[in-house]
Design a protein around this motif. Sequence first.
Motif, PDB file in Angstrom:
ATOM      1  N   THR A 181      -6.279   6.941  -2.369  1.00  0.00           N
ATOM      2  CA  THR A 181      -6.868   8.249  -2.655  1.00  0.00           C
ATOM      3  C   THR A 181      -6.985   9.082  -1.388  1.00  0.00           C
ATOM      4  O   THR A 181      -6.926  10.313  -1.439  1.00  0.00           O
ATOM      5  CB  THR A 181      -8.247   8.077  -3.323  1.00  0.00           C
ATOM      6  OG1 THR A 181      -8.145   7.112  -4.380  1.00  0.00           O
ATOM      7  CG2 THR A 181      -8.742   9.387  -3.925  1.00  0.00           C
ATOM      8  N   VAL A 182      -7.164   8.435  -0.243  1.00  0.00           N
ATOM      9  CA  VAL A 182      -7.190   9.158   1.030  1.00  0.00           C
ATOM     10  C   VAL A 182      -5.842   9.839   1.261  1.00  0.00           C
ATOM     11  O   VAL A 182      -5.769  11.019   1.636  1.00  0.00           O
ATOM     12  CB  VAL A 182      -7.522   8.212   2.200  1.00  0.00           C
ATOM     13  CG1 VAL A 182      -7.374   8.930   3.541  1.00  0.00           C
ATOM     14  CG2 VAL A 182      -8.918   7.634   2.049  1.00  0.00           C
ATOM     15  N   ARG A 208      -6.533  -1.557  -0.207  1.00  0.00           N
ATOM     16  CA  ARG A 208      -6.844  -1.490  -1.626  1.00  0.00           C
ATOM     17  C   ARG A 208      -6.287  -0.212  -2.240  1.00  0.00           C
ATOM     18  O   ARG A 208      -6.182   0.823  -1.560  1.00  0.00           O
ATOM     19  CB  ARG A 208      -8.362  -1.536  -1.830  1.00  0.00           C
ATOM     20  CG  ARG A 208      -8.972  -2.909  -1.522  1.00  0.00           C
ATOM     21  CD  ARG A 208     -10.449  -2.788  -1.239  1.00  0.00           C
ATOM     22  NE  ARG A 208     -11.148  -4.068  -1.276  1.00  0.00           N
ATOM     23  CZ  ARG A 208     -11.134  -4.973  -0.321  1.00  0.00           C
ATOM     24  NH1 ARG A 208     -10.431  -4.768   0.787  1.00  0.00           N
ATOM     25  NH2 ARG A 208     -11.822  -6.109  -0.433  1.00  0.00           N
ATOM     26  N   PRO A 209      -5.975  -0.263  -3.535  1.00  0.00           N
ATOM     27  CA  PRO A 209      -5.487   0.951  -4.200  1.00  0.00           C
ATOM     28  C   PRO A 209      -6.454   2.123  -4.075  1.00  0.00           C
ATOM     29  O   PRO A 209      -6.016   3.272  -4.000  1.00  0.00           O
ATOM     30  CB  PRO A 209      -5.325   0.506  -5.657  1.00  0.00           C
ATOM     31  CG  PRO A 209      -5.102  -0.971  -5.590  1.00  0.00           C
ATOM     32  CD  PRO A 209      -5.932  -1.440  -4.427  1.00  0.00           C
ATOM     33  N   ASP A 210      -7.770   1.845  -4.036  1.00  0.00           N
ATOM     34  CA  ASP A 210      -8.742   2.931  -3.894  1.00  0.00           C
ATOM     35  C   ASP A 210      -8.457   3.773  -2.655  1.00  0.00           C
ATOM     36  O   ASP A 210      -8.652   4.993  -2.660  1.00  0.00           O
ATOM     37  CB  ASP A 210     -10.163   2.371  -3.787  1.00  0.00           C
ATOM     38  CG  ASP A 210     -10.639   1.727  -5.080  1.00  0.00           C
ATOM     39  OD1 ASP A 210     -10.041   2.009  -6.128  1.00  0.00           O
ATOM     40  OD2 ASP A 210     -11.606   0.944  -5.027  1.00  0.00           O
ATOM     41  N   PHE A 238       0.863  -1.173   0.000  1.00  0.00           N
ATOM     42  CA  PHE A 238       0.000   0.000   0.000  1.00  0.00           C
ATOM     43  C   PHE A 238       0.896   1.218   0.000  1.00  0.00           C
ATOM     44  O   PHE A 238       1.773   1.357   0.860  1.00  0.00           O
ATOM     45  CB  PHE A 238      -0.905  -0.003   1.238  1.00  0.00           C
ATOM     46  CG  PHE A 238      -1.855   1.169   1.321  1.00  0.00           C
ATOM     47  CD1 PHE A 238      -3.087   1.119   0.687  1.00  0.00           C
ATOM     48  CD2 PHE A 238      -1.507   2.326   2.020  1.00  0.00           C
ATOM     49  CE1 PHE A 238      -3.958   2.199   0.752  1.00  0.00           C
ATOM     50  CE2 PHE A 238      -2.379   3.402   2.091  1.00  0.00           C
ATOM     51  CZ  PHE A 238      -3.606   3.342   1.456  1.00  0.00           C
ATOM     52  N   TRP A 239       0.689   2.097  -0.978  1.00  0.00           N
ATOM     53  CA  TRP A 239       1.503   3.314  -1.089  1.00  0.00           C
ATOM     54  C   TRP A 239       2.999   2.972  -1.178  1.00  0.00           C
ATOM     55  O   TRP A 239       3.864   3.684  -0.668  1.00  0.00           O
ATOM     56  CB  TRP A 239       1.220   4.262   0.071  1.00  0.00           C
ATOM     57  CG  TRP A 239       1.594   5.691  -0.165  1.00  0.00           C
ATOM     58  CD1 TRP A 239       2.648   6.363   0.383  1.00  0.00           C
ATOM     59  CD2 TRP A 239       0.914   6.652  -0.986  1.00  0.00           C
ATOM     60  NE1 TRP A 239       2.670   7.672  -0.043  1.00  0.00           N
ATOM     61  CE2 TRP A 239       1.613   7.880  -0.881  1.00  0.00           C
ATOM     62  CE3 TRP A 239      -0.226   6.587  -1.807  1.00  0.00           C
ATOM     63  CZ2 TRP A 239       1.216   9.033  -1.567  1.00  0.00           C
ATOM     64  CZ3 TRP A 239      -0.618   7.738  -2.476  1.00  0.00           C
ATOM     65  CH2 TRP A 239       0.093   8.930  -2.367  1.00  0.00           C
ATOM     66  N   GLY A 240       3.295   1.822  -1.781  1.00  0.00           N
ATOM     67  CA  GLY A 240       4.671   1.389  -1.923  1.00  0.00           C
ATOM     68  C   GLY A 240       5.275   0.802  -0.670  1.00  0.00           C
ATOM     69  O   GLY A 240       6.479   0.510  -0.641  1.00  0.00           O
ATOM     70  N   ILE A 279     -14.405   6.981  -9.753  1.00  0.00           N
ATOM     71  CA  ILE A 279     -15.465   6.994  -8.742  1.00  0.00           C
ATOM     72  C   ILE A 279     -15.116   8.024  -7.674  1.00  0.00           C
ATOM     73  O   ILE A 279     -13.968   8.106  -7.217  1.00  0.00           O
ATOM     74  CB  ILE A 279     -15.607   5.601  -8.104  1.00  0.00           C
ATOM     75  CG1 ILE A 279     -16.125   4.602  -9.140  1.00  0.00           C
ATOM     76  CG2 ILE A 279     -16.543   5.644  -6.896  1.00  0.00           C
ATOM     77  CD1 ILE A 279     -16.093   3.171  -8.674  1.00  0.00           C
ATOM     78  N   GLU A 280     -16.113   8.827  -7.262  1.00  0.00           N
ATOM     79  CA  GLU A 280     -15.909   9.761  -6.176  1.00  0.00           C
ATOM     80  C   GLU A 280     -15.691   8.968  -4.894  1.00  0.00           C
ATOM     81  O   GLU A 280     -16.629   8.449  -4.286  1.00  0.00           O
ATOM     82  CB  GLU A 280     -17.108  10.702  -6.046  1.00  0.00           C
ATOM     83  CG  GLU A 280     -17.238  11.667  -7.217  1.00  0.00           C
ATOM     84  CD  GLU A 280     -18.337  12.699  -6.997  1.00  0.00           C
ATOM     85  OE1 GLU A 280     -19.309  12.387  -6.276  1.00  0.00           O
ATOM     86  OE2 GLU A 280     -18.220  13.812  -7.541  1.00  0.00           O
ATOM     87  N   ARG A 281     -14.431   8.888  -4.471  1.00  0.00           N
ATOM     88  CA  ARG A 281     -14.042   7.929  -3.448  1.00  0.00           C
ATOM     89  C   ARG A 281     -13.825   8.561  -2.066  1.00  0.00           C
ATOM     90  O   ARG A 281     -14.071   7.935  -1.040  1.00  0.00           O
ATOM     91  CB  ARG A 281     -12.750   7.228  -3.892  1.00  0.00           C
ATOM     92  CG  ARG A 281     -12.205   6.182  -2.944  1.00  0.00           C
ATOM     93  CD  ARG A 281     -13.146   5.028  -2.788  1.00  0.00           C
ATOM     94  NE  ARG A 281     -13.377   4.324  -4.037  1.00  0.00           N
ATOM     95  CZ  ARG A 281     -14.276   3.345  -4.201  1.00  0.00           C
ATOM     96  NH1 ARG A 281     -15.005   2.965  -3.153  1.00  0.00           N
ATOM     97  NH2 ARG A 281     -14.446   2.760  -5.358  1.00  0.00           N
ATOM     98  N   VAL A 282     -13.365   9.806  -2.033  1.00  0.00           N
ATOM     99  CA  VAL A 282     -12.950  10.403  -0.756  1.00  0.00           C
ATOM    100  C   VAL A 282     -13.638  11.743  -0.564  1.00  0.00           C
ATOM    101  O   VAL A 282     -13.647  12.584  -1.473  1.00  0.00           O
ATOM    102  CB  VAL A 282     -11.424  10.565  -0.702  1.00  0.00           C
ATOM    103  CG1 VAL A 282     -11.004  11.348   0.543  1.00  0.00           C
ATOM    104  CG2 VAL A 282     -10.744   9.204  -0.701  1.00  0.00           C
ATOM    105  N   VAL A 283     -14.206  11.931   0.611  1.00  0.00           N
ATOM    106  CA  VAL A 283     -14.855  13.183   0.964  1.00  0.00           C
ATOM    107  C   VAL A 283     -14.015  13.919   2.012  1.00  0.00           C
ATOM    108  O   VAL A 283     -13.853  13.413   3.128  1.00  0.00           O
ATOM    109  CB  VAL A 283     -16.275  12.952   1.512  1.00  0.00           C
ATOM    110  CG1 VAL A 283     -16.904  14.274   1.963  1.00  0.00           C
ATOM    111  CG2 VAL A 283     -17.152  12.271   0.471  1.00  0.00           C
TER     112      VAL A 283
END
Length: 293
Positions: free
Chosen positions: A103-104, A98-100, A83-85, A285-289
């Motif tokens: 985005t955070v 997960r790669p998604d 994750f994140w390398g 996809i709108e993933r992070v708010v």
Amino acid sequence: MSDGASYDALLRDTAVALTAAGIDNVRFEARLLLSHATGLTIEQLISRGPDPAPAPAAARLRELTARRVRREPMAYILGEREFWGLPFKVSPAVLIPRPDSETVIETVLDLIPDRTRKLRILDLGLGSGCLLLTLLREYPQATGVGIDASEAALAGAQANAEGLGVASRARLSAGDWRQAGWVGRLVDQPEAPFDLLVSNPPYIESAAVEGLMPEVATHEPRLALDGGADGLAAYRIIAAASPRLVVPGGWAVVEGGEGQAPEIASLFAAAGFSPRPARKDLGGIERVVPARH
């Protein structure tokens, strides 16, 4: 897979077994399993392809392949996920990073570009620790608190914190936002209130969990998946508690499921935060708010 078979033959047999189980990317996964069973790198396996494999390695490969055929996630079989390398140890006690969720991290780095800030970070639903520990690596002056309802998850996250060299700046403890009094216990901590709250809470609708792919529905912890009847139960709790947990001017940055961003933003707005436009993942996809207090 017969003992004395070559590495190439073991690879072919593994790929055939995975194909019969309906698994995709079988050649890639077969190489990973063979590498894990033998302790050899992919490059070494290629160079030694015609050579006979040791019997213990072939037996180990049989065990690993049987687990994957039962649709156990590869990350649990290998015991690790990048994750994140960074390498994160994972077990069935935690959701697989997960790669998604990267985005955070991207969102936080954009919102808080000064990597020297002495941030106080709170991670609700720590899991493997991938969010909090990655942020502690990116912000070397930051400290963090992570809570999770699972003692097994906390033990794994602590091992990851030590492996990544950030354990001295991370305090991990048991906590469950479904139980009364959880906010008060956090507010009483010396680090509170926090400059940044991050979370990847459960967001799958309860009725939809069983319909997920077998690797997820059968093997990943339901506690980390089931978001209640509409998938938003955890966000209601987190948003309502956020004014007590985040300093004025601080940020709440949460991951959500497909189509949930507008409703999540509304929950934080109702709690007195100012939501910013949702950030999309690589799939659009709108993933992070993100929302500012």
